[in-house]
Motif scaffolding. Structure first.
Motif, short mmCIF file in Angstrom:
data_model
loop_
_atom_site.label_atom_id
_atom_site.label_comp_id
_atom_site.label_asym_id
_atom_site.label_seq_id
_atom_site.Cartn_x
_atom_site.Cartn_y
_atom_site.Cartn_z
N VAL A 220 1.05 -1.15 -0.06
CA VAL A 220 -0.12 -0.04 0.05
C VAL A 220 1.01 1.10 0.07
O VAL A 220 1.66 1.44 1.04
CB VAL A 220 -1.07 -0.16 1.32
N ALA A 221 0.79 2.02 -0.94
CA ALA A 221 1.85 3.24 -1.13
C ALA A 221 0.84 4.47 -0.93
O ALA A 221 1.44 5.64 -1.31
CB ALA A 221 2.32 3.14 -2.72
N THR A 222 -0.18 4.41 -0.58
CA THR A 222 -1.11 5.63 -0.30
C THR A 222 -0.31 6.77 0.24
O THR A 222 -0.48 7.95 0.02
CB THR A 222 -2.34 5.29 0.73
N ASP A 223 0.33 6.69 1.39
CA ASP A 223 1.07 7.55 2.04
C ASP A 223 2.63 7.53 1.84
O ASP A 223 3.19 8.28 2.51
CB ASP A 223 0.66 7.53 3.51
N TRP A 224 2.88 7.16 0.68
CA TRP A 224 4.23 7.28 0.17
C TRP A 224 4.72 8.84 -0.30
O TRP A 224 3.68 9.56 -0.65
CB TRP A 224 4.76 6.43 -0.72
N ASN A 225 5.68 9.45 0.28
CA ASN A 225 6.02 10.72 0.05
C ASN A 225 6.44 10.97 -1.72
O ASN A 225 7.20 10.52 -2.10
CB ASN A 225 7.21 10.95 0.64
N PRO A 226 5.52 11.93 -2.23
CA PRO A 226 5.80 11.93 -3.74
C PRO A 226 6.98 13.08 -4.00
O PRO A 226 7.02 13.54 -5.23
CB PRO A 226 4.14 12.61 -4.15
N SER A 227 7.53 13.69 -2.84
CA SER A 227 8.39 14.74 -3.06
C SER A 227 9.64 14.33 -4.02
O SER A 227 10.35 15.04 -4.86
CB SER A 227 9.22 15.09 -1.83
N TRP A 228 9.65 12.74 -4.30
CA TRP A 228 10.51 12.44 -5.37
C TRP A 228 10.31 12.74 -6.73
O TRP A 228 11.16 12.88 -7.60
CB TRP A 228 10.98 10.80 -5.41
N GLY A 229 9.14 13.01 -6.84
CA GLY A 229 8.79 13.53 -8.41
C GLY A 229 8.64 14.98 -8.37
O GLY A 229 8.65 15.62 -9.59
N TRP A 230 8.54 15.76 -7.33
CA TRP A 230 8.51 17.13 -7.31
C TRP A 230 7.66 17.91 -8.38
O TRP A 230 6.62 17.46 -8.96
CB TRP A 230 9.71 17.77 -6.88
N ALA A 231 8.47 18.64 -9.16
CA ALA A 231 8.04 19.21 -10.54
C ALA A 231 7.55 18.36 -11.41
O ALA A 231 6.74 18.89 -12.37
CB ALA A 231 9.10 20.37 -10.84
N ALA A 232 8.00 17.05 -11.54
CA ALA A 232 7.70 16.30 -12.48
C ALA A 232 6.57 15.30 -12.29
O ALA A 232 6.10 14.60 -13.05
CB ALA A 232 8.97 15.30 -12.73
N GLY A 233 6.14 15.10 -11.03
CA GLY A 233 5.18 14.32 -10.68
C GLY A 233 4.62 14.29 -9.23
O GLY A 233 3.88 13.08 -8.54
N ALA A 234 4.52 15.15 -8.43
CA ALA A 234 4.03 15.33 -6.90
C ALA A 234 2.51 15.52 -6.69
O ALA A 234 1.89 15.36 -5.53
CB ALA A 234 4.89 16.15 -6.22
N MET A 235 2.02 16.25 -7.97
CA MET A 235 0.65 16.88 -7.55
C MET A 235 -0.66 16.04 -7.25
O MET A 235 -0.62 14.68 -7.55
CB MET A 235 0.23 17.90 -8.71
N ILE A 236 -1.87 16.51 -6.83
CA ILE A 236 -2.75 15.75 -6.38
C ILE A 236 -3.94 16.39 -7.01
O ILE A 236 -4.05 17.62 -7.05
CB ILE A 236 -3.26 15.62 -4.77
N SER A 237 -5.19 15.69 -7.53
CA SER A 237 -6.15 16.33 -8.09
C SER A 237 -7.52 15.44 -7.98
O SER A 237 -7.28 14.55 -7.35
CB SER A 237 -6.01 16.75 -9.55
N THR A 238 -8.71 15.76 -8.59
CA THR A 238 -9.72 15.19 -8.67
C THR A 238 -10.23 15.28 -10.16
O THR A 238 -10.20 15.81 -10.97
CB THR A 238 -10.88 15.71 -7.79
N LEU A 239 -11.21 14.23 -10.30
CA LEU A 239 -11.92 14.23 -11.56
C LEU A 239 -12.30 15.46 -12.10
O LEU A 239 -12.32 16.02 -13.17
CB LEU A 239 -12.96 12.96 -11.60
N ASP A 240 -13.21 16.12 -11.26
CA ASP A 240 -13.71 17.41 -11.61
C ASP A 240 -12.82 18.70 -12.02
O ASP A 240 -12.98 19.43 -12.89
CB ASP A 240 -14.79 18.00 -10.77
#
Length: 346
Positions: A220-240
């Motif tokens: 389960v990677a839900t809470d893994w830190n996305p900082s390794w992607g930073w400008a290339a891959g860290a963001m969160i969004s929704t369908l809408d």
């Protein structure tokens, strides 16, 4: 959408969930012939909780579209030039005096991707919830030679977008998350999108599953830190919110017309393959303009087809690698076979 199209799409998505092992999928399609939204499968394999259409999702490399838009806004403001060398803004880049911002945005710099570094993989998997700075990410490949002469080939590298994020921060004097929020998210009313600086994850969201682990087992990677992607891959969004973003990106709503025209000039990903190319921080695949994303636990596609005024967003809560789990092949290609048979994404 009409009942026949809706039934076909329901069938495609249900088959993908059943046949691929993807736990759940969120799909949205919007166009002149109507709207289709679906949340299928489960958000949590342990509890069986259902996937829901309003969940937040990690969007991986769709982040690149925001970073490069922020960069191009600085071009429009006259603060930078696309043909400036990266050495003007960031020190220590191999051959930085002949790699331009345009080449970085278009994946044509020749710089290797830090995510392919064995040391990076070792460090990341040792503590997936830990954080990286952009400078630490760049350091993994800082002294490596270029893979090719800048501008002569297309080679997808996260390093390029990390450097562009550093350019945005240097020129604006502000953090990249703040710039993207103020210059892109707020003007478009994308209130459910954010650029996290920790492993924080807004509720509600699905659990994310990955086999990018030390031993290849699913975690389960839900809470893994996305900082390794930073400008290339860290963001969160929704369908809408991605429904807002995909057409705004493709139409250049936040950019000058000339800048957007340059952005949309693509170079084939493979020689002779003219139906799939990369522009400045975006793909054009059979006329669909936007980006896909993948990081541990999540995959995404957010694209717009100008010829048909169609927007399509697909989000899943797994990046488990397998023979039939590729998001494009499993879901996006068959969806476009239904909604745009003359423009099949694949």
């Amino acid at each position: 959408m009409d009942k026949a199209t809706t039934a076909k799409l329901d069938s495609v998505i249900a088959a993908a969930i059943q046949q691929t092992g993807i736990p759940g999928a969120i799909v949205g399609i919007w166009g002149p012939n109507g709207t289709y939204t679906s949340a299928t499968g489960v958000a949590d394999t342990a509890t069986g909780a259902p996937m829901k259409a309003d969940f937040h999702s990690r969007i991986g490399s769709v982040t690149k579209t925001f970073t490069v838009t922020a960069l191009l806004q600085l071009v429009d403001d006259g603060k930078i030039g696309l043909d400036d060398p990266i050495s003007k803004y960031v020190n220590g880049v191999t051959d930085g005096d002949r790699i331009t911002l345009r080449q970085l945005a278009g994946m044509r710099s020749g710089l290797p991707d830090y995510t392919t570094s064995e040391q990076f993989a070792t460090d990341y998997l040792a503590d997936p919830k830990g954080g990286f700075t952009p400078e630490q990410l760049f350091a993994y490949i800082k002294d490596e030679p270029l893979k090719f002469t800048p501008g002569t080939e297309v080679d997808y590298s996260n390093t390029n977008t990390i450097l562009l994020g550093l350019v945005v921060e240097k020129v604006t004097g502000d953090s990249l998350p703040n710039v993207i929020d103020a210059k892109i998210l707020r003007p478009l009313g994308m209130d459910s999108t954010n650029f996290p600086t920790t492993n924080a994850f807004p509720e509600p969201h699905a659990q994310g599953y990955t086999n990018q682990t030390k031993d290849g087992t699913i975690a389960v990677a839900t809470d893994w830190n996305p900082s390794w992607g930073w400008a290339a891959g860290a963001m969160i969004s929704t369908l809408d919110d991605l429904r807002i973003w995909a057409p705004a990106l493709a139409k250049g709503d936040l950019l000058h017309a000339d800048t957007q025209q340059q952005r949309l000039q693509t170079v084939a990903l493979t020689e002779g393959q003219e139906d799939a190319g990369y522009g400045l921080g975006l793909f054009n695949i059979e006329g669909w303009i936007g980006h896909n994303g993948s990081l541990p636990g999540y995959k995404s596609v957010a694209v717009y087809l100008p010829e048909r005024d169609l927007t399509m967003v697909v989000l899943v809560n797994s990046d488990v690698e397998g023979d039939n789990t590729d998001l494009a092949g499993a879901l996006v290609t068959p969806i476009t076979e239904v909604i745009s048979p003359d423009h099949i994404y694949g």
